[in-house]
Scaffold this motif. Structure first.
Motif, short mmCIF file in Angstrom:
data_model
loop_
_atom_site.label_atom_id
_atom_site.label_comp_id
_atom_site.label_asym_id
_atom_site.label_seq_id
_atom_site.Cartn_x
_atom_site.Cartn_y
_atom_site.Cartn_z
N TYR A 1 44.53 70.56 17.53
CA TYR A 1 44.18 70.77 18.93
C TYR A 1 44.41 69.49 19.70
O TYR A 1 44.33 68.37 19.15
CB TYR A 1 42.72 71.22 19.07
N ARG A 2 44.74 69.61 20.96
CA ARG A 2 45.00 68.49 21.85
C ARG A 2 44.27 68.70 23.16
O ARG A 2 44.20 69.83 23.66
CB ARG A 2 46.51 68.33 22.11
N LEU A 3 43.78 67.59 23.71
CA LEU A 3 43.09 67.63 24.98
C LEU A 3 43.98 67.01 26.05
O LEU A 3 44.48 65.90 25.87
CB LEU A 3 41.77 66.86 24.89
N PHE A 4 44.17 67.72 27.11
CA PHE A 4 44.95 67.17 28.22
C PHE A 4 44.20 65.99 28.81
O PHE A 4 42.99 66.09 29.09
CB PHE A 4 45.17 68.25 29.29
N PRO A 5 44.88 64.82 29.02
CA PRO A 5 44.16 63.61 29.49
C PRO A 5 43.65 63.78 30.90
O PRO A 5 44.23 64.45 31.73
CB PRO A 5 45.22 62.52 29.40
N ASP A 6 42.50 63.17 31.15
CA ASP A 6 41.89 63.20 32.47
C ASP A 6 41.65 61.76 32.91
O ASP A 6 41.50 60.86 32.07
CB ASP A 6 40.57 63.97 32.41
N GLY A 7 41.55 61.52 34.19
CA GLY A 7 41.45 60.16 34.71
C GLY A 7 40.26 59.39 34.18
O GLY A 7 40.34 58.18 33.98
N ASP A 8 39.14 60.03 33.94
CA ASP A 8 37.95 59.32 33.49
C ASP A 8 37.66 59.55 32.01
O ASP A 8 36.56 59.33 31.55
CB ASP A 8 36.74 59.72 34.31
N MET A 9 38.68 59.96 31.22
CA MET A 9 38.46 60.27 29.82
C MET A 9 39.06 59.26 28.82
O MET A 9 38.68 59.28 27.67
CB MET A 9 39.05 61.65 29.49
N PRO A 10 40.04 58.42 29.16
CA PRO A 10 40.75 57.66 28.12
C PRO A 10 39.84 56.87 27.19
O PRO A 10 40.06 56.84 25.98
CB PRO A 10 41.65 56.73 28.92
N ASP A 11 38.78 56.21 27.72
CA ASP A 11 37.91 55.43 26.84
C ASP A 11 37.23 56.31 25.80
O ASP A 11 37.06 55.93 24.64
CB ASP A 11 36.83 54.71 27.67
N LEU A 12 36.87 57.53 26.21
CA LEU A 12 36.23 58.45 25.27
C LEU A 12 37.20 58.96 24.22
O LEU A 12 36.85 59.12 23.06
CB LEU A 12 35.62 59.63 26.03
N LEU A 13 38.44 59.17 24.63
CA LEU A 13 39.42 59.73 23.71
C LEU A 13 39.64 58.83 22.50
O LEU A 13 39.87 59.30 21.40
CB LEU A 13 40.75 59.95 24.43
N SER A 14 39.56 57.54 22.69
CA SER A 14 39.81 56.62 21.59
C SER A 14 38.73 56.71 20.52
O SER A 14 38.91 56.25 19.41
CB SER A 14 39.89 55.18 22.12
N HIS A 15 37.58 57.30 20.85
CA HIS A 15 36.48 57.38 19.89
C HIS A 15 36.41 58.76 19.21
O HIS A 15 35.59 58.94 18.32
CB HIS A 15 35.13 57.13 20.58
N THR A 16 37.20 59.72 19.66
CA THR A 16 37.05 61.09 19.16
C THR A 16 38.05 61.46 18.10
O THR A 16 37.85 62.44 17.39
CB THR A 16 37.20 62.09 20.31
N GLY A 17 39.14 60.75 18.02
CA GLY A 17 40.19 61.17 17.12
C GLY A 17 41.02 62.29 17.66
O GLY A 17 41.83 62.87 16.95
N VAL A 18 40.86 62.67 18.92
CA VAL A 18 41.64 63.73 19.55
C VAL A 18 42.89 63.13 20.13
O VAL A 18 42.82 62.18 20.92
CB VAL A 18 40.82 64.42 20.65
N ARG A 19 44.04 63.63 19.73
CA ARG A 19 45.28 63.12 20.31
C ARG A 19 45.52 63.78 21.65
O ARG A 19 45.71 64.98 21.72
CB ARG A 19 46.45 63.43 19.38
N PRO A 20 45.54 63.04 22.75
CA PRO A 20 45.80 63.64 24.04
C PRO A 20 47.25 64.02 24.19
O PRO A 20 48.11 63.50 23.50
CB PRO A 20 45.39 62.54 25.02
N ALA A 21 47.49 64.93 25.13
CA ALA A 21 48.87 65.29 25.43
C ALA A 21 49.55 64.10 26.09
O ALA A 21 48.93 63.23 26.69
CB ALA A 21 48.91 66.49 26.36
N ASP A 22 50.86 64.06 25.97
CA ASP A 22 51.66 62.95 26.50
C ASP A 22 51.48 62.86 28.02
O ASP A 22 51.72 63.83 28.74
CB ASP A 22 53.13 63.18 26.15
N THR A 23 51.08 61.69 28.49
CA THR A 23 50.88 61.52 29.93
C THR A 23 52.16 61.70 30.69
O THR A 23 52.17 62.18 31.82
CB THR A 23 50.29 60.11 30.19
#
Length: 500
Positions: free
Chosen positions: A473-495
Protein backbone atom coordinates in the motif's frame (compact mmCIF):
# COMPACT_ATOMS: atom_id res chain seq x y z
CA UNK A 1 -37.00 -35.93 18.93
CA UNK A 2 -37.21 -32.37 17.66
CA UNK A 3 -38.59 -33.18 14.22
CA UNK A 4 -41.79 -34.76 15.51
CA UNK A 5 -43.52 -31.51 16.67
CA UNK A 6 -42.76 -29.92 13.33
CA UNK A 7 -44.35 -32.82 11.46
CA UNK A 8 -47.45 -32.69 13.64
CA UNK A 9 -47.80 -28.90 13.57
CA UNK A 10 -49.62 -28.77 10.24
CA UNK A 11 -52.26 -31.48 11.06
CA UNK A 12 -52.84 -29.89 14.46
CA UNK A 13 -53.38 -26.50 12.83
CA UNK A 14 -55.82 -28.08 10.37
CA UNK A 15 -57.81 -29.70 13.18
CA UNK A 16 -57.98 -26.37 15.04
CA UNK A 17 -59.19 -24.66 11.86
CA UNK A 18 -61.82 -27.36 11.30
CA UNK A 19 -63.07 -26.99 14.88
CA UNK A 20 -63.19 -23.20 14.51
CA UNK A 21 -65.15 -23.45 11.25
CA UNK A 22 -67.63 -25.88 12.83
CA UNK A 23 -68.19 -23.49 15.71
CA UNK A 24 -68.67 -20.57 13.30
CA UNK A 25 -71.22 -22.63 11.34
CA UNK A 26 -73.25 -23.31 14.50
CA UNK A 27 -73.20 -19.63 15.46
CA UNK A 28 -74.10 -18.25 12.02
CA UNK A 29 -76.82 -20.83 11.35
CA UNK A 30 -78.36 -20.37 14.81
CA UNK A 31 -78.26 -16.57 14.65
CA UNK A 32 -79.71 -16.51 11.13
CA UNK A 33 -82.54 -18.92 12.01
CA UNK A 34 -83.22 -17.27 15.34
CA UNK A 35 -82.94 -13.57 14.49
CA UNK A 36 -83.13 -13.15 10.70
CA UNK A 37 -86.01 -15.52 9.83
CA UNK A 38 -89.57 -14.22 9.69
CA UNK A 39 -92.72 -16.01 10.80
CA UNK A 40 -93.11 -17.68 7.39
CA UNK A 41 -89.62 -19.21 7.52
CA UNK A 42 -88.02 -16.82 5.00
CA UNK A 43 -84.60 -15.30 5.56
CA UNK A 44 -82.97 -12.58 3.47
CA UNK A 45 -79.51 -14.16 3.79
CA UNK A 46 -78.04 -17.56 4.64
CA UNK A 47 -74.31 -17.09 5.42
CA UNK A 48 -73.70 -20.55 6.94
CA UNK A 49 -72.91 -22.08 3.54
CA UNK A 50 -69.78 -19.92 3.39
CA UNK A 51 -68.31 -21.95 6.26
CA UNK A 52 -68.56 -25.20 4.28
CA UNK A 53 -67.17 -23.44 1.22
CA UNK A 54 -64.15 -22.15 3.16
CA UNK A 55 -63.56 -25.62 4.63
CA UNK A 56 -63.36 -27.03 1.09
CA UNK A 57 -61.01 -24.20 0.02
CA UNK A 58 -58.59 -24.24 2.95
CA UNK A 59 -58.54 -27.73 4.51
CA UNK A 60 -57.20 -31.07 3.35
CA UNK A 61 -59.78 -33.27 1.65
CA UNK A 62 -60.39 -35.59 4.62
CA UNK A 63 -60.82 -32.74 7.10
CA UNK A 64 -62.98 -30.76 4.68
CA UNK A 65 -65.31 -33.73 4.14
CA UNK A 66 -65.50 -34.20 7.89
CA UNK A 67 -66.52 -30.55 8.36
CA UNK A 68 -69.15 -30.92 5.61
CA UNK A 69 -70.60 -34.00 7.28
CA UNK A 70 -70.77 -32.36 10.71
CA UNK A 71 -72.26 -29.17 9.26
CA UNK A 72 -74.89 -31.19 7.40
CA UNK A 73 -76.01 -32.87 10.65
CA UNK A 74 -75.94 -29.58 12.59
CA UNK A 75 -77.89 -27.84 9.83
CA UNK A 76 -80.47 -30.62 9.91
CA UNK A 77 -80.88 -30.25 13.68
CA UNK A 78 -81.07 -26.44 13.59
CA UNK A 79 -83.63 -26.45 10.76
CA UNK A 80 -85.75 -29.04 12.58
CA UNK A 81 -85.78 -27.03 15.79
CA UNK A 82 -86.66 -23.92 13.74
CA UNK A 83 -89.99 -25.41 12.67
CA UNK A 84 -89.04 -27.21 9.44
CA UNK A 85 -90.43 -30.66 8.80
CA UNK A 86 -87.83 -33.44 8.65
CA UNK A 87 -88.16 -33.64 4.85
CA UNK A 88 -87.81 -29.86 4.44
CA UNK A 89 -84.85 -29.77 6.80
CA UNK A 90 -83.13 -32.63 4.95
CA UNK A 91 -83.73 -31.01 1.55
CA UNK A 92 -82.41 -27.62 2.68
CA UNK A 93 -79.33 -29.17 4.32
CA UNK A 94 -78.51 -31.34 1.30
CA UNK A 95 -78.88 -28.43 -1.12
CA UNK A 96 -76.63 -26.29 1.08
CA UNK A 97 -73.89 -28.93 0.87
CA UNK A 98 -74.45 -29.15 -2.90
CA UNK A 99 -74.07 -25.39 -3.32
CA UNK A 100 -70.89 -25.18 -1.22
CA UNK A 101 -69.28 -28.11 -3.08
CA UNK A 102 -70.02 -26.80 -6.59
CA UNK A 103 -69.04 -23.22 -5.75
CA UNK A 104 -65.77 -24.49 -4.21
CA UNK A 105 -64.93 -26.39 -7.42
CA UNK A 106 -65.47 -23.38 -9.69
CA UNK A 107 -63.87 -20.95 -7.23
CA UNK A 108 -60.66 -22.97 -7.27
CA UNK A 109 -60.83 -23.10 -11.04
CA UNK A 110 -61.44 -19.40 -11.73
CA UNK A 111 -60.32 -17.54 -8.57
CA UNK A 112 -57.04 -19.30 -7.84
CA UNK A 113 -55.89 -21.44 -4.95
CA UNK A 114 -55.41 -18.51 -2.57
CA UNK A 115 -58.95 -17.21 -3.22
CA UNK A 116 -58.13 -13.62 -2.28
CA UNK A 117 -61.57 -12.09 -2.79
CA UNK A 118 -60.23 -8.63 -1.99
CA UNK A 119 -58.85 -8.59 -5.54
CA UNK A 120 -61.41 -7.04 -7.88
CA UNK A 121 -61.27 -9.59 -10.77
CA UNK A 122 -61.56 -12.49 -8.33
CA UNK A 123 -64.44 -10.86 -6.46
CA UNK A 124 -66.36 -10.34 -9.71
CA UNK A 125 -65.66 -13.93 -10.80
CA UNK A 126 -66.76 -15.23 -7.40
CA UNK A 127 -69.98 -13.17 -7.60
CA UNK A 128 -70.85 -14.71 -10.98
CA UNK A 129 -70.04 -18.22 -9.70
CA UNK A 130 -72.16 -17.77 -6.56
CA UNK A 131 -75.06 -16.32 -8.55
CA UNK A 132 -75.00 -19.06 -11.19
CA UNK A 133 -74.70 -21.99 -8.79
CA UNK A 134 -77.36 -20.50 -6.49
CA UNK A 135 -79.71 -20.21 -9.48
CA UNK A 136 -79.23 -23.92 -10.24
CA UNK A 137 -79.61 -24.87 -6.58
CA UNK A 138 -82.74 -22.75 -6.20
CA UNK A 139 -84.24 -24.27 -9.35
CA UNK A 140 -83.66 -27.78 -8.05
CA UNK A 141 -84.97 -26.81 -4.59
CA UNK A 142 -88.21 -25.20 -5.76
CA UNK A 143 -88.95 -28.10 -8.12
CA UNK A 144 -88.33 -30.70 -5.39
CA UNK A 145 -90.52 -28.73 -2.97
CA UNK A 146 -93.33 -28.74 -5.53
CA UNK A 147 -93.01 -32.36 -6.69
CA UNK A 148 -91.53 -34.30 -3.75
CA UNK A 149 -92.86 -32.35 -0.77
CA UNK A 150 -96.06 -31.18 -2.43
CA UNK A 151 -95.61 -27.64 -1.13
CA UNK A 152 -97.57 -24.91 -2.90
CA UNK A 153 -94.89 -22.50 -4.11
CA UNK A 154 -94.92 -19.35 -6.22
CA UNK A 155 -92.31 -20.67 -8.62
CA UNK A 156 -90.56 -17.51 -9.86
CA UNK A 157 -90.82 -15.49 -6.63
CA UNK A 158 -89.64 -18.44 -4.53
CA UNK A 159 -86.80 -19.14 -6.96
CA UNK A 160 -85.64 -15.49 -6.98
CA UNK A 161 -85.78 -15.22 -3.19
CA UNK A 162 -83.78 -18.44 -2.83
CA UNK A 163 -81.11 -17.25 -5.30
CA UNK A 164 -80.61 -13.91 -3.58
CA UNK A 165 -80.63 -15.49 -0.11
CA UNK A 166 -77.82 -17.95 -0.83
CA UNK A 167 -75.84 -15.59 -3.10
CA UNK A 168 -75.87 -12.82 -0.51
CA UNK A 169 -74.84 -15.29 2.17
CA UNK A 170 -71.77 -16.32 0.17
CA UNK A 171 -70.83 -12.77 -0.87
CA UNK A 172 -70.91 -11.30 2.62
CA UNK A 173 -69.66 -14.27 4.63
CA UNK A 174 -67.00 -16.01 2.49
CA UNK A 175 -64.37 -13.22 2.76
CA UNK A 176 -65.03 -12.96 6.51
CA UNK A 177 -64.73 -16.69 7.17
CA UNK A 178 -61.65 -16.93 4.91
CA UNK A 179 -59.96 -14.17 6.89
CA UNK A 180 -60.99 -15.86 10.14
CA UNK A 181 -59.68 -19.28 9.06
CA UNK A 182 -56.34 -17.90 7.89
CA UNK A 183 -55.66 -15.23 10.50
CA UNK A 184 -57.43 -16.35 13.67
CA UNK A 185 -54.29 -17.33 15.59
CA UNK A 186 -52.46 -14.22 14.37
CA UNK A 187 -55.39 -12.04 15.40
CA UNK A 188 -55.52 -13.57 18.86
CA UNK A 189 -51.78 -13.18 19.34
CA UNK A 190 -51.76 -9.63 17.96
CA UNK A 191 -54.98 -8.11 19.27
CA UNK A 192 -54.33 -4.88 17.40
CA UNK A 193 -55.18 -6.73 14.19
CA UNK A 194 -58.78 -6.90 15.44
CA UNK A 195 -59.09 -3.19 16.22
CA UNK A 196 -60.11 -1.97 12.76
CA UNK A 197 -62.69 -4.75 12.08
CA UNK A 198 -64.32 -4.24 15.48
CA UNK A 199 -64.55 -0.47 15.06
CA UNK A 200 -66.00 -0.82 11.55
CA UNK A 201 -68.48 -3.48 12.70
CA UNK A 202 -69.73 -1.26 15.54
CA UNK A 203 -69.99 1.76 13.22
CA UNK A 204 -71.86 -0.24 10.57
CA UNK A 205 -74.36 -1.66 13.06
CA UNK A 206 -75.01 1.84 14.43
CA UNK A 207 -75.60 3.20 10.92
CA UNK A 208 -77.94 0.31 10.05
CA UNK A 209 -80.02 0.74 13.20
CA UNK A 210 -80.30 4.46 12.46
CA UNK A 211 -81.31 3.80 8.83
CA UNK A 212 -83.99 1.27 9.90
CA UNK A 213 -85.23 3.31 12.86
CA UNK A 214 -87.77 5.07 10.64
CA UNK A 215 -90.21 3.87 8.02
CA UNK A 216 -88.94 6.52 5.58
CA UNK A 217 -86.86 5.34 2.62
CA UNK A 218 -84.40 8.30 2.54
CA UNK A 219 -82.74 6.96 5.68
CA UNK A 220 -81.84 3.78 3.79
CA UNK A 221 -80.19 5.83 1.06
CA UNK A 222 -77.91 7.43 3.66
CA UNK A 223 -76.22 4.06 4.14
CA UNK A 224 -74.71 4.24 0.65
CA UNK A 225 -72.48 7.33 1.08
CA UNK A 226 -71.63 6.42 4.68
CA UNK A 227 -70.47 2.89 3.81
CA UNK A 228 -68.75 4.02 0.61
CA UNK A 229 -66.80 6.55 2.73
CA UNK A 230 -65.72 3.71 5.03
CA UNK A 231 -64.81 1.61 1.98
CA UNK A 232 -62.30 4.26 0.87
CA UNK A 233 -60.33 3.90 4.09
CA UNK A 234 -60.78 0.29 5.28
CA UNK A 235 -58.98 -2.88 4.29
CA UNK A 236 -60.84 -5.57 2.34
CA UNK A 237 -61.39 -8.05 5.20
CA UNK A 238 -62.52 -5.27 7.56
CA UNK A 239 -65.04 -3.96 5.03
CA UNK A 240 -66.38 -7.47 4.44
CA UNK A 241 -66.95 -7.84 8.19
CA UNK A 242 -68.76 -4.48 8.21
CA UNK A 243 -71.06 -5.55 5.36
CA UNK A 244 -71.69 -8.86 7.09
CA UNK A 245 -72.87 -6.98 10.19
CA UNK A 246 -75.00 -4.60 8.10
CA UNK A 247 -76.73 -7.50 6.33
CA UNK A 248 -77.42 -9.44 9.53
CA UNK A 249 -78.74 -6.37 11.31
CA UNK A 250 -80.94 -5.29 8.37
CA UNK A 251 -82.32 -8.83 7.96
CA UNK A 252 -83.11 -9.17 11.65
CA UNK A 253 -84.87 -5.79 11.85
CA UNK A 254 -86.91 -6.43 8.70
CA UNK A 255 -87.84 -9.96 9.80
CA UNK A 256 -89.29 -8.45 12.99
CA UNK A 257 -91.27 -5.80 11.11
CA UNK A 258 -88.94 -2.84 11.73
CA UNK A 259 -87.82 -0.42 9.03
CA UNK A 260 -89.04 0.98 5.72
CA UNK A 261 -88.99 -2.36 3.86
CA UNK A 262 -91.23 -4.04 6.45
CA UNK A 263 -93.64 -1.11 6.55
CA UNK A 264 -93.90 -0.99 2.75
CA UNK A 265 -94.93 -4.64 2.41
CA UNK A 266 -96.25 -5.67 5.85
CA UNK A 267 -98.30 -8.63 4.63
CA UNK A 268 -96.34 -10.13 1.72
CA UNK A 269 -93.37 -11.83 3.32
CA UNK A 270 -91.90 -13.12 0.05
CA UNK A 271 -92.00 -9.71 -1.67
CA UNK A 272 -90.64 -8.04 1.46
CA UNK A 273 -87.64 -10.38 1.61
CA UNK A 274 -86.98 -9.98 -2.12
CA UNK A 275 -87.06 -6.17 -1.82
CA UNK A 276 -84.63 -6.25 1.11
CA UNK A 277 -82.38 -8.67 -0.74
CA UNK A 278 -82.30 -6.44 -3.83
CA UNK A 279 -81.38 -3.48 -1.64
CA UNK A 280 -78.64 -5.42 0.17
CA UNK A 281 -77.34 -6.89 -3.09
CA UNK A 282 -76.92 -3.45 -4.67
CA UNK A 283 -75.42 -2.04 -1.44
CA UNK A 284 -72.93 -4.88 -1.07
CA UNK A 285 -71.85 -4.76 -4.71
CA UNK A 286 -71.43 -0.99 -4.57
CA UNK A 287 -69.46 -0.90 -1.33
CA UNK A 288 -67.29 -3.97 -1.93
CA UNK A 289 -66.55 -3.00 -5.54
CA UNK A 290 -65.45 0.45 -4.36
CA UNK A 291 -63.36 -1.14 -1.62
CA UNK A 292 -61.81 -3.64 -4.05
CA UNK A 293 -61.01 -0.89 -6.56
CA UNK A 294 -59.38 1.25 -3.88
CA UNK A 295 -57.45 -1.81 -2.70
CA UNK A 296 -56.24 -2.47 -6.24
CA UNK A 297 -55.09 1.16 -6.53
CA UNK A 298 -53.24 0.87 -3.22
CA UNK A 299 -51.53 -2.33 -4.34
CA UNK A 300 -50.66 -0.74 -7.68
CA UNK A 301 -49.21 2.31 -5.90
CA UNK A 302 -47.21 0.04 -3.57
CA UNK A 303 -45.84 -1.91 -6.55
CA UNK A 304 -44.84 1.33 -8.26
CA UNK A 305 -43.14 2.50 -5.08
CA UNK A 306 -41.28 -0.81 -4.75
CA UNK A 307 -40.26 -0.66 -8.41
CA UNK A 308 -39.04 2.92 -7.95
CA UNK A 309 -36.97 1.95 -4.90
CA UNK A 310 -35.61 -1.07 -6.77
CA UNK A 311 -34.62 1.05 -9.77
CA UNK A 312 -33.02 3.62 -7.48
CA UNK A 313 -31.13 0.80 -5.79
CA UNK A 314 -29.94 -0.58 -9.13
CA UNK A 315 -28.84 2.92 -10.17
CA UNK A 316 -26.67 3.32 -7.07
CA UNK A 317 -25.50 -0.22 -6.24
CA UNK A 318 -23.47 -2.97 -7.83
CA UNK A 319 -25.68 -5.91 -8.75
CA UNK A 320 -23.10 -8.57 -7.86
CA UNK A 321 -21.78 -7.42 -4.48
CA UNK A 322 -24.61 -5.05 -3.39
CA UNK A 323 -21.98 -2.38 -2.66
CA UNK A 324 -22.56 1.16 -3.91
CA UNK A 325 -21.27 1.89 -7.43
CA UNK A 326 -18.85 4.50 -8.74
CA UNK A 327 -21.39 7.29 -9.33
CA UNK A 328 -22.92 6.92 -5.87
CA UNK A 329 -19.44 6.76 -4.29
CA UNK A 330 -18.38 9.97 -5.99
CA UNK A 331 -21.54 11.62 -4.70
CA UNK A 332 -20.66 10.51 -1.15
CA UNK A 333 -17.14 11.87 -1.57
CA UNK A 334 -18.42 15.20 -2.90
CA UNK A 335 -20.85 15.46 0.02
CA UNK A 336 -17.97 14.85 2.47
CA UNK A 337 -15.91 17.58 0.79
CA UNK A 338 -18.82 20.01 0.96
CA UNK A 339 -19.20 19.31 4.68
CA UNK A 340 -15.47 20.11 5.13
CA UNK A 341 -15.02 16.70 6.72
CA UNK A 342 -11.78 14.84 7.39
CA UNK A 343 -11.38 11.40 5.92
CA UNK A 344 -9.29 8.83 4.07
CA UNK A 345 -9.94 7.44 0.60
CA UNK A 346 -8.69 3.94 -0.24
CA UNK A 347 -8.53 2.35 -3.70
CA UNK A 348 -8.12 -1.43 -3.40
CA UNK A 349 -7.23 -3.65 -6.33
CA UNK A 350 -6.99 -7.47 -6.25
CA UNK A 351 -3.66 -8.57 -7.69
CA UNK A 352 -3.83 -10.86 -10.72
CA UNK A 353 -7.58 -11.31 -10.50
CA UNK A 354 -7.67 -12.39 -14.15
CA UNK A 355 -5.90 -15.60 -13.15
CA UNK A 356 -8.86 -16.54 -10.95
CA UNK A 357 -11.28 -16.24 -13.87
CA UNK A 358 -8.92 -18.07 -16.22
CA UNK A 359 -8.21 -20.89 -13.75
CA UNK A 360 -11.53 -21.43 -11.99
CA UNK A 361 -14.04 -19.75 -14.32
CA UNK A 362 -16.06 -16.57 -14.12
CA UNK A 363 -18.58 -18.06 -11.70
CA UNK A 364 -15.81 -18.71 -9.17
CA UNK A 365 -14.53 -15.17 -9.80
CA UNK A 366 -17.97 -13.75 -8.98
CA UNK A 367 -18.18 -15.81 -5.80
CA UNK A 368 -14.73 -14.57 -4.78
CA UNK A 369 -15.75 -10.93 -5.31
CA UNK A 370 -18.86 -11.40 -3.20
CA UNK A 371 -16.91 -12.98 -0.34
CA UNK A 372 -14.19 -10.30 -0.64
CA UNK A 373 -16.91 -7.61 -0.37
CA UNK A 374 -18.47 -9.28 2.65
CA UNK A 375 -15.12 -9.48 4.43
CA UNK A 376 -14.48 -5.82 3.71
CA UNK A 377 -17.90 -4.80 5.03
CA UNK A 378 -17.28 -6.85 8.18
CA UNK A 379 -13.86 -5.23 8.77
CA UNK A 380 -15.31 -1.72 8.43
CA UNK A 381 -18.44 -2.33 10.48
CA UNK A 382 -18.99 0.52 12.91
CA UNK A 383 -16.70 2.97 11.08
CA UNK A 384 -19.50 4.63 9.06
CA UNK A 385 -17.52 3.78 5.94
CA UNK A 386 -18.74 4.04 2.33
CA UNK A 387 -17.65 0.96 0.35
CA UNK A 388 -17.99 0.79 -3.43
CA UNK A 389 -17.15 -1.56 -6.24
CA UNK A 390 -15.91 0.34 -9.27
CA UNK A 391 -16.09 -2.68 -11.55
CA UNK A 392 -13.99 -5.78 -12.08
CA UNK A 393 -11.68 -6.26 -9.11
CA UNK A 394 -11.37 -2.60 -8.06
CA UNK A 395 -12.94 -1.33 -4.83
CA UNK A 396 -13.00 2.05 -3.10
CA UNK A 397 -13.57 3.00 0.53
CA UNK A 398 -14.16 6.31 2.33
CA UNK A 399 -13.53 6.25 6.08
CA UNK A 400 -14.40 9.49 7.89
CA UNK A 401 -11.97 10.78 10.54
CA UNK A 402 -8.72 12.61 11.09
CA UNK A 403 -5.93 10.07 10.42
CA UNK A 404 -2.20 10.25 10.96
CA UNK A 405 0.20 8.39 8.72
CA UNK A 406 0.73 5.85 11.49
CA UNK A 407 -3.04 5.29 11.72
CA UNK A 408 -3.21 4.77 7.95
CA UNK A 409 -0.32 2.30 8.20
CA UNK A 410 -2.18 0.36 10.89
CA UNK A 411 -5.46 0.46 8.95
CA UNK A 412 -3.90 -0.81 5.71
CA UNK A 413 -2.12 -3.55 7.63
CA UNK A 414 -5.45 -4.65 9.12
CA UNK A 415 -6.98 -4.63 5.64
CA UNK A 416 -4.33 -6.98 4.36
CA UNK A 417 -4.43 -9.16 7.47
CA UNK A 418 -8.21 -9.54 7.70
CA UNK A 419 -8.96 -9.63 3.99
CA UNK A 420 -6.15 -11.94 2.91
CA UNK A 421 -4.95 -13.95 5.89
CA UNK A 422 -7.60 -16.64 5.45
CA UNK A 423 -7.65 -18.27 2.00
CA UNK A 424 -10.67 -18.12 -0.29
CA UNK A 425 -12.48 -21.30 -1.27
CA UNK A 426 -12.67 -21.47 -5.06
CA UNK A 427 -14.02 -24.60 -6.77
CA UNK A 428 -13.14 -26.74 -3.71
CA UNK A 429 -9.63 -25.29 -3.70
CA UNK A 430 -8.09 -22.92 -1.15
CA UNK A 431 -6.67 -19.89 -2.90
CA UNK A 432 -4.60 -17.03 -1.48
CA UNK A 433 -4.70 -13.57 -3.04
CA UNK A 434 -2.88 -10.28 -2.53
CA UNK A 435 -4.01 -6.69 -2.99
CA UNK A 436 -2.57 -3.32 -3.87
CA UNK A 437 -3.91 -0.30 -2.01
CA UNK A 438 -3.65 3.40 -2.78
CA UNK A 439 -4.56 5.90 -0.06
CA UNK A 440 -5.09 9.64 0.10
CA UNK A 441 -6.35 11.92 2.84
CA UNK A 442 -8.74 14.82 2.51
CA UNK A 443 -9.98 17.54 4.82
CA UNK A 444 -11.38 21.08 5.02
CA UNK A 445 -8.58 22.44 2.85
CA UNK A 446 -9.86 20.27 -0.03
CA UNK A 447 -13.31 21.89 -0.08
CA UNK A 448 -12.70 23.57 -3.42
CA UNK A 449 -11.38 20.43 -5.04
CA UNK A 450 -13.53 18.23 -7.22
CA UNK A 451 -14.17 14.63 -6.20
CA UNK A 452 -12.27 13.59 -9.30
CA UNK A 453 -9.11 15.31 -8.02
CA UNK A 454 -9.20 13.31 -4.77
CA UNK A 455 -9.84 10.13 -6.76
CA UNK A 456 -6.83 10.82 -9.00
CA UNK A 457 -4.58 11.20 -5.96
CA UNK A 458 -5.66 7.78 -4.67
CA UNK A 459 -5.28 6.31 -8.14
CA UNK A 460 -1.70 7.60 -8.38
CA UNK A 461 -0.93 6.02 -5.01
CA UNK A 462 -2.46 2.73 -6.21
CA UNK A 463 -0.33 2.85 -9.37
CA UNK A 464 2.78 3.32 -7.23
CA UNK A 465 1.83 0.34 -5.08
CA UNK A 466 1.51 -1.82 -8.19
CA UNK A 467 4.75 -0.51 -9.68
CA UNK A 468 6.55 -1.38 -6.45
CA UNK A 469 5.67 -5.04 -6.90
CA UNK A 470 2.03 -5.20 -5.73
CA UNK A 471 0.98 -6.78 -2.39
CA UNK A 472 1.41 -3.46 -0.59
CA UNK A 473 0.00 0.00 0.00
CA UNK A 474 1.09 3.57 -0.68
CA UNK A 475 -0.05 6.86 0.77
CA UNK A 476 -0.28 9.89 -1.47
CA UNK A 477 2.00 12.60 0.06
CA UNK A 478 0.40 15.58 1.74
CA UNK A 479 1.98 18.93 2.61
CA UNK A 480 1.97 18.37 6.36
CA UNK A 481 2.77 14.63 6.31
CA UNK A 482 6.44 14.11 5.25
CA UNK A 483 7.87 14.06 8.81
CA UNK A 484 5.32 11.43 9.81
CA UNK A 485 5.94 9.31 6.74
CA UNK A 486 9.55 8.72 7.69
CA UNK A 487 8.41 7.03 10.91
CA UNK A 488 5.73 4.75 9.45
CA UNK A 489 7.53 2.71 6.87
CA UNK A 490 4.90 3.72 4.30
CA UNK A 491 6.38 4.49 0.92
CA UNK A 492 4.66 7.60 -0.43
CA UNK A 493 3.76 7.98 -4.06
CA UNK A 494 6.30 9.81 -6.20
CA UNK A 495 5.92 13.56 -5.71
CA UNK A 496 6.87 14.11 -9.35
CA UNK A 497 3.84 12.13 -10.35
CA UNK A 498 1.71 14.62 -8.48
CA UNK A 499 3.21 17.53 -10.35
CA UNK A 500 2.49 15.72 -13.58
Amino acid sequence: MRWQPRRRAEPARGIRTAATLTFVFVVTATVTRGLCTDSEGYSAIWPANAVMLVALLTLRARLALGVLGVCFVLNLVINTFSGFSLSEAFLASALNVFQATVVAFFTRRFCGGTTDLARLPRFLAFTMIALSVSAIEAGIGTELERVWLGSPVIAFAEWLQWILCDTLGLLIATPVVLALARNWEKGVQKYRVLAEPLILAASSVTLTIFAFSSSQWPFLLLLYPALVFLAFHAHGASMSIAMFCVSLCASALTAHGVGPVASLEPGSYLIRETMLQSYLFSLILTVLLVNSTIGENRRYTRRLSLMKRHLEYLATHDSLTSLINRSCFQGRLMAALERRSYGALFLIDVDYFKQINDTFGHHAGDEFLKEFSQRMAEILKGRNAAIARFGGDEFAVIIPGHFSARAIDHLCASFIRDLLLHPYRLADTEYHVTTSIGVTLFGPKDTRREAGDIMRRADIALYEAKRAGRNGYRLFPDGDMPDLLSHTGVRPADTQAVDA
